[in-house]
Design an enzyme around this catalytic site. Sequence first.
Site, PDB file in Angstrom:
ATOM      1  N   ARG A  46       0.845  -1.200   0.000  1.00  0.00           N
ATOM      2  CA  ARG A  46       0.000   0.000   0.000  1.00  0.00           C
ATOM      3  C   ARG A  46       0.879   1.248   0.000  1.00  0.00           C
ATOM      4  NH1 ARG A  46      -1.631   1.936   4.601  1.00  0.00           N
ATOM      5  NH2 ARG A  46      -2.235  -0.046   5.517  1.00  0.00           N
ATOM      6  N   TYR A  98     -16.097  16.012 -15.913  1.00  0.00           N
ATOM      7  CA  TYR A  98     -16.655  14.665 -15.891  1.00  0.00           C
ATOM      8  C   TYR A  98     -17.774  14.575 -14.847  1.00  0.00           C
ATOM      9  CZ  TYR A  98     -16.803   9.682 -14.775  1.00  0.00           C
ATOM     10  OH  TYR A  98     -17.217   8.416 -14.506  1.00  0.00           O
ATOM     11  N   ASP A 170      -7.480  18.005 -14.597  1.00  0.00           N
ATOM     12  CA  ASP A 170      -7.793  16.663 -15.081  1.00  0.00           C
ATOM     13  C   ASP A 170      -7.314  16.611 -16.536  1.00  0.00           C
ATOM     14  OD1 ASP A 170      -8.945  14.400 -16.194  1.00  0.00           O
ATOM     15  OD2 ASP A 170     -10.777  14.540 -14.994  1.00  0.00           O
ATOM     16  N   LYS A 195      -8.292   5.469 -19.285  1.00  0.00           N
ATOM     17  CA  LYS A 195      -8.535   5.962 -20.637  1.00  0.00           C
ATOM     18  C   LYS A 195      -7.275   5.812 -21.507  1.00  0.00           C
ATOM     19  CE  LYS A 195     -12.590   6.851 -19.024  1.00  0.00           C
ATOM     20  NZ  LYS A 195     -12.558   6.915 -17.614  1.00  0.00           N
TER      21      LYS A 195
HETATM   22  C1  LIG Z   1     -12.241  13.176 -17.721  1.00  0.00           C
HETATM   23  C2  LIG Z   1     -12.437  12.089 -16.713  1.00  0.00           C
HETATM   24  N1  LIG Z   1     -11.985  12.265 -15.466  1.00  0.00           N
HETATM   25  C3  LIG Z   1     -12.144  11.304 -14.523  1.00  0.00           C
HETATM   26  C4  LIG Z   1     -12.792  10.123 -14.794  1.00  0.00           C
HETATM   27  C5  LIG Z   1     -12.952   9.089 -13.705  1.00  0.00           C
HETATM   28  O1  LIG Z   1     -12.061   8.048 -13.897  1.00  0.00           O
HETATM   29  P1  LIG Z   1     -12.326   6.517 -13.480  1.00  0.00           P
HETATM   30  O2  LIG Z   1     -13.530   6.069 -14.228  1.00  0.00           O
HETATM   31  O3  LIG Z   1     -11.059   5.831 -13.868  1.00  0.00           O
HETATM   32  O4  LIG Z   1     -12.561   6.498 -11.999  1.00  0.00           O
HETATM   33  C6  LIG Z   1     -13.285   9.897 -16.077  1.00  0.00           C
HETATM   34  C7  LIG Z   1     -13.998   8.634 -16.365  1.00  0.00           C
HETATM   35  O5  LIG Z   1     -14.745   8.526 -17.311  1.00  0.00           O
HETATM   36  C8  LIG Z   1     -13.111  10.904 -17.058  1.00  0.00           C
HETATM   37  O6  LIG Z   1     -13.579  10.755 -18.304  1.00  0.00           O
END
Ligand SMILES: Cc1ncc(COP(=O)(O)O)c(C=O)c1O
Length: 382
Positions: A46, A98, A170, A195
Amino acid sequence: MQFRTRAIHVGQERDPQTGAVVRPIYLATTFVQQQAGESVEFDYSRSGNPTRKALETSLAQLEGGFGGLAFASGMSATHCVMLLLESGDHVVAGTDVYGGTYRVLHKIVNRAGIGVSLAPTTDLDAVRRAITPRTRLLWVESPGNPLLSISDLAGCAKLAKEHGLLMAVDNTFATPALTRPIELGADIVMHSATKYIGGHSDVLGGALVARDREIFDRLYYTQNATGGVMAPLESYLCSRGLKTLELRVREQSKTAQRLAEYLAGDRRVRRVYYPGLASHPGHELAARQMDGAFGAMLSFEVEGALEEAKKVVQSTRLFQLAVSLGAVESLIEQPATMSHSSYDRKDRLAHGISDSLIRASIGLEAFDDLRDDLDQALRCVG
Ligand SMILES: Cc1ncc(COP(=O)(O)O)c(C=O)c1O
């Protein structure tokens, strides 16, 4: 060394014991210590794991930050940043973020007495107006999800600095191959590694990269204390994904550009959102801020409303109807009923995410095949 060379070599050195060109995956959860209480690099998985560390090192240098941390998912990475806040603090986040980020802010983080305001981060004056004396964090996504809005990251960073805020970006859509927010002044970069970093729809993960040691230490402490770390196999798959990241993203972006141009000329399509189109309000900024390509995500509105858009996304054959993005296979979805269904409808519409919006993640298939697929699916609207 150039990006694609570093993506293959840094943090991914051969195994010193065996000479293996690809390092082994360390599944061990605990590590022997020579003496009780001795301080060692790895003692418990961890707190640190060699396979995870390779990914973290690689990602940190690609983003140009001090250090990286890999998480079980993008949301656990996002949450770790939010855990730096205390009751009474306030966050300003972009309107084009998101849906899960919106949800964690409005349904989880707010429970700890942390205030949340959304502002269009494309408009620096609007961001300035949203900042209060209690604001501690500015959260930006560029290109934004799902409208592909482009925010001036250097401008946002300057504003954050003036007000003593942490700025987190992000960077899931752009990836470090196209945008490196830390070079533009951001403090923290966040990724859904699920992604483009993973790139093949077979790994769930998240990551943070911190600008400096002080921020890194605070994030590391929080991650280790709360435990949302990436597992070894996922770490290995993400490291492997990074090696082809730039090639995939550039090729996928080329196809996205051509598809956006094709859709923009189709009478069944009301509007196309793609920063590579000269008609996109963020086009010039994106051309400066993004490194030679505009990414492989695009959105468009079809003539009609919720039902018409639903029919289109249900009629594609090559584009698969699924949430998520960034993989070699093209995906299509309807934000109103899928990725952004956790928004209040009123908020969603107010932020321009209409019922007829469709979001597409462009993969590595041939342009002609993807164009033909969209063409046949659009027949349901005319
Ligand atoms: C731009 C963006 N940020 C964060 C996330 C969240 O990531 P995760 O699904 O890996 O938890 C996503 C998921 O679709 C995303 O498209």
